[in-house]
Design a protein around this motif. Structure first.
Motif, short mmCIF file in Angstrom:
data_model
loop_
_atom_site.label_atom_id
_atom_site.label_comp_id
_atom_site.label_asym_id
_atom_site.label_seq_id
_atom_site.Cartn_x
_atom_site.Cartn_y
_atom_site.Cartn_z
N SER A 2 2.92 15.08 4.52
CA SER A 2 3.90 15.44 5.55
C SER A 2 3.53 16.77 6.21
O SER A 2 3.75 16.94 7.42
CB SER A 2 5.31 15.52 4.94
N GLU A 3 2.97 17.69 5.44
CA GLU A 3 2.52 18.96 6.02
C GLU A 3 1.36 18.74 6.98
O GLU A 3 1.29 19.37 8.04
CB GLU A 3 2.11 19.93 4.91
N SER A 4 0.45 17.83 6.62
CA SER A 4 -0.66 17.51 7.51
C SER A 4 -0.16 16.91 8.81
O SER A 4 -0.66 17.22 9.90
CB SER A 4 -1.64 16.56 6.82
N LEU A 5 0.84 16.03 8.72
CA LEU A 5 1.40 15.41 9.93
C LEU A 5 2.10 16.45 10.80
O LEU A 5 1.99 16.42 12.04
CB LEU A 5 2.38 14.30 9.54
N LYS A 6 2.81 17.39 10.17
CA LYS A 6 3.47 18.45 10.94
C LYS A 6 2.43 19.31 11.66
O LYS A 6 2.61 19.66 12.83
CB LYS A 6 4.31 19.33 10.00
N LEU A 19 7.32 11.33 13.94
CA LEU A 19 6.65 10.71 12.79
C LEU A 19 6.64 11.66 11.59
O LEU A 19 6.94 11.25 10.46
CB LEU A 19 5.22 10.34 13.18
N ALA A 20 6.32 12.92 11.83
CA ALA A 20 6.29 13.89 10.73
C ALA A 20 7.67 14.08 10.11
O ALA A 20 7.82 14.14 8.88
CB ALA A 20 5.75 15.22 11.25
N VAL A 21 8.70 14.15 10.95
CA VAL A 21 10.07 14.33 10.44
C VAL A 21 10.51 13.10 9.65
O VAL A 21 11.15 13.22 8.59
CB VAL A 21 11.03 14.61 11.61
N ALA A 22 10.18 11.90 10.14
CA ALA A 22 10.57 10.68 9.44
C ALA A 22 9.95 10.62 8.04
O ALA A 22 10.62 10.28 7.06
CB ALA A 22 10.14 9.46 10.26
N VAL A 23 8.67 10.97 7.95
CA VAL A 23 7.99 10.95 6.65
C VAL A 23 8.58 12.02 5.73
O VAL A 23 8.79 11.78 4.53
CB VAL A 23 6.48 11.15 6.83
N THR A 24 8.87 13.19 6.27
CA THR A 24 9.44 14.28 5.46
C THR A 24 10.80 13.90 4.91
O THR A 24 11.11 14.13 3.73
CB THR A 24 9.54 15.56 6.30
N ILE A 25 11.65 13.33 5.77
CA ILE A 25 12.99 12.93 5.33
C ILE A 25 12.91 11.87 4.24
O ILE A 25 13.64 11.91 3.24
CB ILE A 25 13.82 12.42 6.52
N GLN A 69 10.50 11.43 2.11
CA GLN A 69 10.00 12.02 0.88
C GLN A 69 11.07 12.82 0.15
O GLN A 69 11.08 12.87 -1.08
CB GLN A 69 8.80 12.92 1.18
N THR A 70 11.97 13.44 0.90
CA THR A 70 12.98 14.30 0.28
C THR A 70 14.25 13.55 -0.11
O THR A 70 14.88 13.87 -1.13
CB THR A 70 13.36 15.44 1.23
N HIS A 78 0.83 -1.20 0.00
CA HIS A 78 0.00 0.00 0.00
C HIS A 78 0.88 1.26 0.00
O HIS A 78 1.93 1.29 0.64
CB HIS A 78 -0.90 0.04 1.23
N PRO A 79 0.46 2.32 -0.69
CA PRO A 79 1.15 3.61 -0.54
C PRO A 79 0.90 4.19 0.85
O PRO A 79 -0.01 3.76 1.57
CB PRO A 79 0.52 4.48 -1.64
N PHE A 80 1.71 5.17 1.21
CA PHE A 80 1.63 5.70 2.58
C PHE A 80 0.28 6.34 2.86
O PHE A 80 -0.26 6.20 3.96
CB PHE A 80 2.74 6.74 2.81
#
Length: 322
Positions: free
Chosen positions: A201-205, A219-225, A227-228, A166-168
């Motif tokens: 990631s913005e929603s999580l932040k 969690l938000a930082v992990a997803v952002t990293i 993605q980038t 599944h996608p995230f």
């Protein structure tokens, strides 16, 4: 020996005020607002209204209304806790409820006690505002504690979803359906925002900052990293779930170790007030010989100041940071 029931009546009226708030809240919003309900509030709203966009707009309004109203006088001290508790009442409704509870408390004091009018007025205002504050504070603590407990399981569920392909965004949507509130509604709202084009990631932040939760920030930082810079998100989240669970166990252990100190601090803070209440019940005429002296009121104020200082310092001493 003459006994006075007035202090007990004051306590009972305050408890009745807090119970009345909870009763009104459940009456207006029903069981869908309760944290112990298996079906999340978002799913309950979707069942009543199939319009996903309208439900998302209603949830967004509830989630942001309190922080947006911090400029209201006397409401700023309540806004952050009301935000964490996700109180569905609007700020205006909460302020109006304070007024209603003040009137109810005043009527109760008038019927049940023989206190002077200024005393009843001051006590009723304190009960109206204090009852709302105690209720909101209790809701916020309960919701944040439950959220901290649910988060490791929710992250592990996302890991399993990612590993089966599944996608995230779909993994977040699965969490919203399988996990109860408070995380069920929150992750469902994030999934809805992602479906309408907002970066997840913005929603999580935004969610992490709104709840002021360090684990959610991780969690938000992990997803952002991821993605980038790329990487295996399932492995990253698996490690994160272990960290969050270890932090949760550490907090519980520290809480257990420091429980005796906290209860001692609470007892030492509450004992002078309890002693004063018992004196008023057992010997209501205890201060009759000195209450007409000029120094009586200043001494009472000095004692009240020292009691407040005692409560503040006891709270600082037992508030152990990890």
């Amino acid at each position: 020996m003459e006994l006075s029931a007035a202090p007990i009546i004051y306590i009972l009226i305050f408890v009745a005020v807090v119970a009345l708030v909870e009763g009104i809240y459940l009456t207006v919003f029903g069981k869908s607002i309760s944290l112990n309900n298996r079906t999340s509030r978002r799913l309950a709203l979707l069942e009543k209204n199939n319009n996903r966009e309208e439900v998302m707009e209603q949830l967004r309004k509830e989630m942001n209304q309190h922080l947006n109203s911090r400029g209201i006088p006397l409401y700023s001290m309540l806004a952050i806790k009301a935000q964490k508790a996700n109180i569905a009442f609007t700020p205006g409704q909460l302020i109006g409820l304070m007024g209603v509870l003040t009137v109810v408390a005043f009527l109760g004091l008038t019927i049940g006690t023989a206190a002077a009018l200024p005393v009843r007025a001051v006590l009723s205002v304190g009960m109206g505002i204090g009852g709302i504050y105690v209720w909101v504070n209790g809701k916020a603590k309960k919701r944040m504690a439950l959220m901290d407990e649910q988060l490791p399981d929710a992250v592990e569920l996302m890991v399993r979803s990612l590993r089966v392909g599944h996608p995230f965004s779909s993994a977040v949507a699965i969490v919203s359906k399988e996990v109860a509130d408070p995380l069920g509604t929150e992750f469902g709202f994030i999934a809805d925002e992602a479906a309408y084009g907002r970066d997840i990631s913005e929603s999580l932040k935004a969610f992490a900052e709104r709840m002021d939760s360090q684990d959610l920030r991780f969690l938000a930082v992990a997803v952002t990293i991821q993605q980038t810079s790329g990487g295996n998100l399932a492995e990253i989240l698996e490690g994160l779930s272990k960290v969050i669970r270890a932090r949760f166990k550490l907090f519980r252990r520290v809480k257990a170790i420091t429980a005796e100190a906290k209860w001692s601090g609470m007892f030492l803070s509450a004992f002078p007030i309890g002693a004063l209440v018992m004196i008023q019940i057992i010997r209501p005429d205890y201060y009759d010989g000195v209450k007409d002296m000029p120094a009586f009121i200043p001494c009472c104020l000095i004692v009240a100041v020292f009691l407040v200082i005692n409560v503040i310092f006891m709270k600082i001493m037992v508030n152990i940071k990890v």
